[in-house]
Design a protein around this motif. Structure first.
Motif, short mmCIF file in Angstrom:
data_model
loop_
_atom_site.label_atom_id
_atom_site.label_comp_id
_atom_site.label_asym_id
_atom_site.label_seq_id
_atom_site.Cartn_x
_atom_site.Cartn_y
_atom_site.Cartn_z
N PHE A 133 51.71 60.26 16.14
CA PHE A 133 53.05 58.95 17.62
C PHE A 133 52.21 58.78 18.80
N LEU A 134 52.42 57.47 19.04
CA LEU A 134 52.49 57.60 20.26
C LEU A 134 53.39 57.32 20.96
N PHE A 135 53.77 57.95 21.64
CA PHE A 135 54.64 58.34 22.34
C PHE A 135 54.51 56.59 24.26
N LEU A 136 54.94 55.86 24.62
CA LEU A 136 54.69 54.99 25.03
C LEU A 136 55.50 55.77 26.46
N LYS A 137 54.17 55.39 27.67
CA LYS A 137 55.20 56.43 29.10
C LYS A 137 54.71 55.86 30.08
N GLY A 138 55.33 55.60 31.17
CA GLY A 138 55.12 55.14 32.53
C GLY A 138 55.54 54.23 32.77
N TRP A 139 56.73 53.36 31.32
CA TRP A 139 57.20 51.98 31.75
C TRP A 139 58.82 51.78 30.91
N ALA A 151 57.75 45.89 19.73
CA ALA A 151 58.24 45.19 19.96
C ALA A 151 57.33 43.53 19.19
N ASN A 152 57.36 42.40 18.47
CA ASN A 152 57.01 41.99 17.56
C ASN A 152 56.00 41.33 19.36
N TRP A 153 56.29 41.06 20.31
CA TRP A 153 55.11 40.08 20.98
C TRP A 153 53.93 40.94 21.06
N TRP A 154 53.86 42.14 20.77
CA TRP A 154 52.79 43.26 20.90
C TRP A 154 50.96 42.65 20.00
N GLY A 155 52.33 41.51 18.71
CA GLY A 155 50.96 41.00 17.73
C GLY A 155 50.51 40.57 17.96
N ALA A 156 50.22 39.66 19.49
CA ALA A 156 48.88 38.87 19.61
C ALA A 156 47.50 39.64 20.27
N ALA A 157 48.33 40.76 21.31
CA ALA A 157 47.09 41.90 21.23
C ALA A 157 46.68 42.85 19.92
N LEU A 158 47.50 43.13 19.06
CA LEU A 158 46.60 43.39 17.69
C LEU A 158 45.31 42.74 17.20
N ARG A 159 46.28 42.11 17.37
CA ARG A 159 45.65 40.52 16.50
C ARG A 159 43.82 40.65 16.81
N LYS A 160 43.71 40.74 18.42
CA LYS A 160 42.20 41.00 18.59
C LYS A 160 41.94 41.76 18.39
N GLY A 161 42.57 43.41 18.95
CA GLY A 161 41.27 44.21 19.23
C GLY A 161 41.29 45.34 18.19
N VAL A 162 42.75 45.91 16.91
CA VAL A 162 42.84 46.92 16.15
C VAL A 162 41.61 46.82 15.25
N PRO A 163 40.61 47.75 14.85
CA PRO A 163 39.86 47.90 13.94
C PRO A 163 40.14 47.64 12.14
N ALA A 219 45.90 55.88 17.11
CA ALA A 219 46.92 56.41 17.78
C ALA A 219 47.56 55.73 15.92
N ALA A 220 47.84 57.06 15.16
CA ALA A 220 48.91 56.18 14.22
C ALA A 220 49.90 55.05 14.01
N MET A 221 51.11 55.92 14.57
CA MET A 221 51.98 54.80 14.77
C MET A 221 52.44 54.96 15.88
N THR A 222 53.27 53.64 16.07
CA THR A 222 54.35 53.47 17.37
C THR A 222 55.76 52.84 17.12
N PHE A 278 47.77 60.23 25.96
CA PHE A 278 47.60 58.63 24.70
C PHE A 278 48.19 57.02 24.67
N GLN A 279 47.48 56.03 25.05
CA GLN A 279 48.22 54.95 25.80
C GLN A 279 48.46 53.40 24.70
N GLN A 280 48.82 52.47 25.20
CA GLN A 280 49.39 51.41 24.04
C GLN A 280 48.07 51.52 24.20
N ALA A 281 46.96 51.19 24.41
CA ALA A 281 45.59 50.72 24.66
C ALA A 281 44.86 51.15 22.92
N ASP A 282 45.51 53.33 22.92
CA ASP A 282 44.69 53.40 22.14
C ASP A 282 45.65 53.05 20.71
N PHE A 283 46.39 52.83 20.27
CA PHE A 283 46.78 52.17 19.37
C PHE A 283 46.27 50.49 19.18
#
Lengths: 310, 471
Positions: B234-240, B310-322, B304-307, B294-299
């Motif tokens: 699980f990815l806990f987002l920290k510092g934000w 929000a939906n706005w993250w979709g754009a970054a995921l579309r570009k980067g997730v293996p 990272a398996a789960m976190t 681990f950080q957001q970019a690690d997902f």
């Protein structure tokens, strides 16, 4: 008669001098006026306004003239009721002490080394100076990856050496030393250049005389180089203390807003958060005034200590 | 004599340096107020001839936005948003130009980065004319309303919002029983997971309960030969603050808890349901189900398996997730056994400055921007779905863009909207959120026991609420 004429002439000349003096003074004032105007507009004016706002409650959305008066309440709250302010103050002082000491010693060491006939001396100077002119934000992002506990370069190297991996910026205990390391890396080249300038201003014949008198290299450093470098040491101490006490960008980016758990939160970062995230400008300006007083006192102390030895 | 002169100058110089340096601390703070950062991507529409326009400064809500479309040439509206990316402007600018062509009104679109937006709005009135229209995060409403920054919308706008937006978005645009503008994008938080990593860990379906979340996190964590965690379950987002508090609040509500009392007189997140959530999170960390390094970019990088995000993250995921976006699954927020999954949602909205001399025209523009056109979608709906990859909050926009919103990643977020609750809009909300974030992190890093951490955050929050109530 001649004496009367002579006396009259001298009175006239004196009168003319008196008339000329104000004109000369006016010219002098005119020359310094741009600097004075600049100082009043951009330093003194905002400072006075900062002190004024610190005595009020203000969120910047309401007109200045309607700010409610709070007297010393903002100061009382910060000093007596706000544990985070005390924590950020402790962090800032710890950072400043570590950064100033390590940076000064390292940069002096490097300057001494590069003041000798070492090969590719100019190249080394440029290499050490480069981090200083690199964007702190970019540096922070790169170091953040180097510090990554899982796939960061540093833990990779430690693993190769058979040493246990470290948490670096992901650890409450290690975050501050990790941030100091980056600050030292960033600043050491700049202070090295200052020390080099100081070293090169020391006449070589003094060293030659000392060598003839039988002084060894440590004695020459301790009793000649250090005393003659005192003005540079004083300058480095004052400037690096000022910069360290106002540290903002490294905790903002490298440790993600002063984390983890405020372990690297500093007074200026907390001031920024209070002013622009919480819109409590009165409290933030009270912090600014207190930080000013601390910087002022510390620097006066530094000047006094180093001057007494002269 | 020469040496003495030099020493004296140096002392004077250093003395001045002390004073000036100290002043710089204060001066830089004030300078930051007076001189807002330049826009990230300034986008002014083509200049048109201007003529003075007399428009009343409306203090109270007018009954209706001025009736339509007689060109009012020469009038200029200044609009402040955080939409400065080129991708966004490519879609938004033609929409603004269309309005200019139809009405003769010039739209001066000013943009700043999101991080600078609140600063720009708060300092806007100090450094010259403030914008006529703001696009802002609904959490800032209490401060804006309390400082008379916003003008109440005309009654027909209020009626339109009540009729055409879902209840969650209406709540998100409401403070002190008053709707303050047009809701725009809506974001809610759900469990996002990497399908392949969960499958490899032997987790056949995403966790639906809190216990399952802990179990799946531990299973999906991988360690290398050197004992270091190479993949976090699980990815806990920290510092934000939002990255910590929004998932916490979603889990809190899904565990039957409350963030604050209904009258906002005190917070309630430190009661048993909240304590259970922070205890669960610390358990996951202690039992090796998560690594805080681990950080957001690690997902995005597939580490990272789960976190919970929000939906706005979709754009970054579309570009980067293996494996592409099809390798990313979205599931409801895990709830207590037999409980209801209740995600947190937050809104953005358009509002008009109370001092705007063009407030009538500003509302007319916003009405045009947010009303359905020939295709059934409003111009805003078109922009949100194609330029911003966000979910529009107007119901008719969601219907008009069903094809886009039926995307496998986006649909679960849209489907979850009826069950989503708006982030508590309370005075001092941002300060309370930051304090809670730091205390939750203190529990994660074992600096405090979960109860101690939540009680400290609650004490801080109640003090802030009291201060704000006293004005």
């Amino acid at each position: 008669m001649e004496s009367v004429v002579g006396a009259a002439g001298s009175i006239e000349r004196a009168g003319a001098r008196r008339r000329r003096l104000p004109r000369r003074a006016a010219a002098g004032y005119a020359f310094v006026a741009p600097a004075l105007v600049f100082l009043v507009l951009f330093a003194l004016g905002p400072f006075v306004f900062t002190v004024y706002v610190s005595l009020h409650d203000w969120n910047m959305l309401t007109p200045v003239e309607t700010m409610p008066w709070r007297g010393l309440e903002n100061y009382r709250y910060l000093l007596l009721e706000d544990p985070l302010f005390r924590e950020t103050f402790r962090n800032t002082v710890a950072f400043a002490i570590a950064n100033v000491l390590i940076t000064s010693v390292l940069s002096l060491g490097l300057a001494l080394l590069l003041n000798t006939q070492v090969r590719a001396r100019s190249l080394w100077r440029a290499i050490f100076f480069l981090p200083y002119i690199t964007s702190t934000i970019a540096v922070s992002i790169v170091w953040n990856n180097l510090y990554h506990p899982s796939y960061g370069l540093f833990n990779g190297v430690l693993g190769l050496l058979g040493l246990p991996g470290q948490r670096f910026t992901s650890s409450v205990e290690q975050a501050m030393p990790s941030m100091v390391a980056v600050a030292v890396w960033l600043g050491v080249g700049y202070y090295m250049i200052l020390f080099l300038a100081g070293l090169q201003a020391i006449p070589l014949d003094i060293y030659e005389a000392a060598t003839v008198d039988g002084a060894n290299s440590w004695q020459r450093f301790r009793w000649m180089t250090l005393p003659l470098l005192r003005p540079t040491l004083l300058f480095v101490a004052v400037v690096s203390t000022l910069a360290s006490l106002q540290i903002f960008d490294l905790p903002f980016v490298l440790t993600l807003q002063g984390g983890p758990v405020n372990a690297t939160n500093t007074v200026v970062l907390y001031m920024y958060q209070t002013a622009f995230n919480f819109t409590r400008m009165g409290r933030a300006t009270a912090m600014a005034v207190m930080l000013f007083l601390v910087i002022f006192l510390i620097t006066l102390l530094q000047l006094r200590l180093l001057r007494e030895r002269e | 004599m020469e040496l003495e002169h030099t020493a004296l100058s140096r002392r004077h110089f250093l003395g001045r340096l002390v004073v000036t340096g100290g002043m710089a601390v204060g001066a830089s703070l004030l300078a930051a107020c007076g001189q807002p950062s330049p826009p990230a991507a300034p986008t002014s529409a083509p200049a048109k001839p201007t003529a003075p326009v007399a428009a009343p400064t409306a203090a109270a809500a007018p009954t209706a936005a001025p009736a339509a479309a007689k060109p009012a040439s020469g009038l200029k509206l200044t609009v402040l948003t955080h939409w400065g990316d080129q991708d966004q402007l490519t879609v938004l600018t033609p929409i603004l130009q269309q309005y200019e062509q139809q009405t003769g009104v010039t739209i001066d679109h000013q943009t700043v980065a999101f991080d600078e937006l609140l600063k720009r709005i708060t300092t806007g009135r100090l450094g010259g004319p403030a914008p006529d229209i703001y696009h802002f995060y609904n959490l800032w409403m209490p401060d804006f309303v309390g400082s008379s920054l916003l003008q109440p919308p005309p009654t027909d706008v209020t009626a339109d919002v009540k009729k055409s937006w879902s209840q969650g978005s209406v709540d998100g645009a409401t403070y002190k029983d008053q709707i303050w503008g047009y809701p725009t994008e809506v974001n809610n938080y759900l469990l996002i997971y990497n399908k392949q990593l969960l499958q490899e860990a032997g987790v056949s379906k995403p966790p639906a309960t809190l216990d399952e979340l802990k179990e799946a996190s531990i299973k999906a964590t991988k360690k290398g030969a050197d004992g270091k965690i190479s993949q976090t379950g699980f990815l806990f987002l920290k510092g934000w603050d939002s990255g910590v508090v929004h998932p916490f609040t979603s889990l809190l509500w899904s565990n039957g808890g409350e963030y604050a009392a209904k009258d906002y007189s005190q917070v309630m997140f430190n009661q048993q349901p909240g304590l259970d959530i922070v205890s669960l999170e610390t358990d996951i960390i202690k039992n090796g189900g998560a690594d805080l390094g681990f950080q957001q970019a690690d997902f995005v990088a597939g580490k990272a398996a789960m976190t919970i995000m929000a939906n706005w993250w979709g754009a970054a995921l579309r570009k980067g997730v293996p494996g592409g976006i099809q390798n990313v699954g979205v599931a409801p927020i895990p709830a207590r056994a037999g409980g209801k999954s209740t995600p947190l949602q937050y809104n953005w909205l358009w509002g008009v400055d109370k001092n705007s001399k063009n407030s009538g025209e500003a509302w007319k523009f916003l009405q045009w921007l947010n009303s359905p056109q020939g295709s059934g979608s409003s111009p805003m709906g078109n922009y949100l779905t194609t330029g911003l990859n966000a979910i529009p909050s107007r119901t008719s926009d969601q219907q008009a863009h069903a094809d886009v919103l039926n995307d496998a990643f986006v649909k679960p977020f849209v489907d979850a909207l009826p069950n989503s609750r708006t982030e508590p809009i309370i005075p001092g909300a941002q300060e309370i959120k930051t304090s809670l974030q730091k205390q939750i992190e203190a529990a994660w890093f074992e600096q405090k026991e979960p109860k101690d951490a939540l009680d400290t955050a609650a004490q801080d929050a109640n003090r802030i609420l009291k201060e704000k109530a006293q004005g």
